[in-house]
Motif scaffolding. Structure first.
Motif, PDB file in Angstrom:
ATOM      1  N   SER A  69     -39.907   8.146  21.268  1.00 53.23           N
ATOM      2  CA  SER A  69     -40.189   8.466  19.866  1.00 53.23           C
ATOM      3  C   SER A  69     -40.624   7.244  19.066  1.00 53.23           C
ATOM      4  CB  SER A  69     -38.945   9.072  19.204  1.00 53.23           C
ATOM      5  OG  SER A  69     -37.896   8.102  19.121  1.00 53.23           O
TER       6      SER A  69
ATOM      7  N   PRO B 223     -33.983   6.644  16.002  1.00 57.53           N
ATOM      8  CA  PRO B 223     -32.879   7.169  15.192  1.00 57.53           C
ATOM      9  C   PRO B 223     -31.632   6.282  15.215  1.00 57.53           C
ATOM     10  CG  PRO B 223     -33.155   8.466  17.196  1.00 57.53           C
ATOM     11  CD  PRO B 223     -34.352   7.559  17.100  1.00 57.53           C
TER      12      PRO B 223
ATOM     13  N   SER C  43     -39.525  18.364  12.321  1.00 57.87           N
ATOM     14  CA  SER C  43     -38.078  18.560  12.420  1.00 57.87           C
ATOM     15  C   SER C  43     -37.294  17.582  11.548  1.00 57.87           C
ATOM     16  CB  SER C  43     -37.626  18.420  13.878  1.00 57.87           C
ATOM     17  OG  SER C  43     -37.726  17.063  14.291  1.00 57.87           O
TER      18      SER C  43
ATOM     19  N   ILE D 255     -40.092  14.823  22.592  1.00 61.02           N
ATOM     20  CA  ILE D 255     -39.765  16.229  22.324  1.00 61.02           C
ATOM     21  C   ILE D 255     -39.561  17.006  23.619  1.00 61.02           C
ATOM     22  CG2 ILE D 255     -40.963  16.269  20.114  1.00 61.02           C
ATOM     23  CD1 ILE D 255     -43.333  17.637  21.539  1.00 61.02           C
TER      24      ILE D 255
ATOM     25  N   THR E 284     -35.076   6.938   9.023  1.00 65.89           N
ATOM     26  CA  THR E 284     -35.020   5.927  10.084  1.00 65.89           C
ATOM     27  C   THR E 284     -35.631   4.639   9.539  1.00 65.89           C
ATOM     28  OG1 THR E 284     -37.152   6.642  10.987  1.00 65.89           O
ATOM     29  CG2 THR E 284     -35.165   7.600  11.960  1.00 65.89           C
TER      30      THR E 284
ATOM     31  N   TYR F 229     -37.096  14.393  12.180  1.00 64.82           N
ATOM     32  CA  TYR F 229     -36.539  13.407  13.117  1.00 64.82           C
ATOM     33  C   TYR F 229     -36.662  11.972  12.600  1.00 64.82           C
ATOM     34  CZ  TYR F 229     -35.779  11.321  17.808  1.00 64.82           C
ATOM     35  OH  TYR F 229     -35.312  10.611  18.891  1.00 64.82           O
ATOM     36  N   TYR F 230     -37.775  11.697  11.934  1.00 66.16           N
ATOM     37  CA  TYR F 230     -38.025  10.330  11.481  1.00 66.16           C
ATOM     38  C   TYR F 230     -37.472  10.027  10.083  1.00 66.16           C
ATOM     39  CZ  TYR F 230     -41.337   9.917  15.397  1.00 66.16           C
ATOM     40  OH  TYR F 230     -41.910   9.864  16.644  1.00 66.16           O
TER      41      TYR F 230
ATOM     42  N   HIS G 205     -41.809  15.922  16.014  1.00 65.67           N
ATOM     43  CA  HIS G 205     -40.682  15.154  15.474  1.00 65.67           C
ATOM     44  C   HIS G 205     -40.749  15.133  13.944  1.00 65.67           C
ATOM     45  CE1 HIS G 205     -38.459  13.842  18.870  1.00 65.67           C
ATOM     46  NE2 HIS G 205     -39.273  12.898  19.303  1.00 65.67           N
TER      47      HIS G 205
END
Length: 263
Positions: free
Chosen positions: A177, A126, A104, A136, A110, A106-107, A101
């Motif tokens: 996540s 998210p 990518s 994932i 956030t 992703y965090y 994560h």
């Protein structure tokens, strides 16, 4: 019957009665003692004896050096930087999930949507409200995540001491996540069975943490720098609505950088 014989009979009867009374008293006392001993034996048998092997397990959270089989990340937030080590060996699924994560983005951006001073700070969603986030493997590998999250990884080497990085969940084996960092800076107010813990972890809990969470949540990392930032986030002013744990002014994770990945 003359008086002499009457006295003899009365004396004999009194002696017999006295003997009977003493005998009954002795039997009662003996029985009570036996019952007390039985109660003590029962109580002793129900007490959990400490497993001597517990004090032999590795306790990576208490070490200062990041080893070759561990990863290290820097979490940059709007409140400051937090550096953490990740325990690939003991929680491989949680660490792989977190690092993938991270790679990518992703965090990025956030927020810490749930902060409770004296307890923990939670993020990784998210949606920013505690209802979102997936692993994932979601919709990719049903053998690991069938749609509800991946399994808990509970280890005798990892605990929710102060600074521990832990997966948040909605029940057993529902990891997605979201994660939290244990912030409680004081000795836990609730007593816990110290015989179930390594002695060094019992000592560590004197400095803070949440032993009530052990066994139900996956610990997969530990803060090694920046606990002052964690404390700052935890002390943020929160909204009065709902649980009363959402910061009035959003505190965000702007970026997570992988400083080292385990070999």
């Amino acid at each position: 019957m003359n008086k002499e014989k009457q006295y003899i009979i009365l004396a004999a009867t009194g002696t017999i009665l006295l003997t009977l009374i003493i005998g009954i008293l002795m039997m009662t006392t003996h029985q009570t003692t036996d019952n007390d001993e039985a109660t003590t034996a029962t109580s002793s048998s129900t007490q959990t004896k400490k497993d001597s092997e517990l004090d032999k397990v590795a306790l990576p959270q208490l070490e200062s050096k990041v080893t070759t089989n561990e990863s290290e990340i820097k979490m940059t937030t709007t409140a400051g930087e937090i550096t953490l080590r990740l325990f690939n060996q003991y929680a491989p699924l949680a660490v792989e999930n977190f690092l993938t994560h991270t790679k990518s983005g992703y965090y990025n951006n956030t927020s810490f949507h749930r902060v409770i001073a004296g307890f923990m700070i939670q993020g990784g969603d998210p949606k920013g409200n505690g209802t979102g986030g997936t692993s994932i493997w979601h919709d990719r590998n049903k053998s690991i995540d069938s749609g509800h999250g991946f399994k808990n990884e509970i280890s005798q080497s990892l605990y929710n001491i102060r600074g521990a990085l832990t997966m948040a969940n909605a029940g057993p084996d529902t990891n997605g996540s979201q994660f939290f960092i244990n912030q409680n800076p004081k000795k836990p107010t609730q007593d816990f069975n110290k015989n179930k813990y390594p002695s060094k972890i019992v000592d560590a809990y004197q400095k803070g943490g949440n032993p009530s969470l052990d066994g139900s949540y996956t610990v997969f990392g530990q803060v090694i720098k920046g606990m002052n930032v964690v404390d700052k986030i935890a002390s943020a002013k929160v909204k009065s609505g709902g649980e009363g744990s959402t910061p009035v002014k959003p505190i965000k994770i702007t970026q997570i950088t992988i400083l080292k990945q385990a070999n």
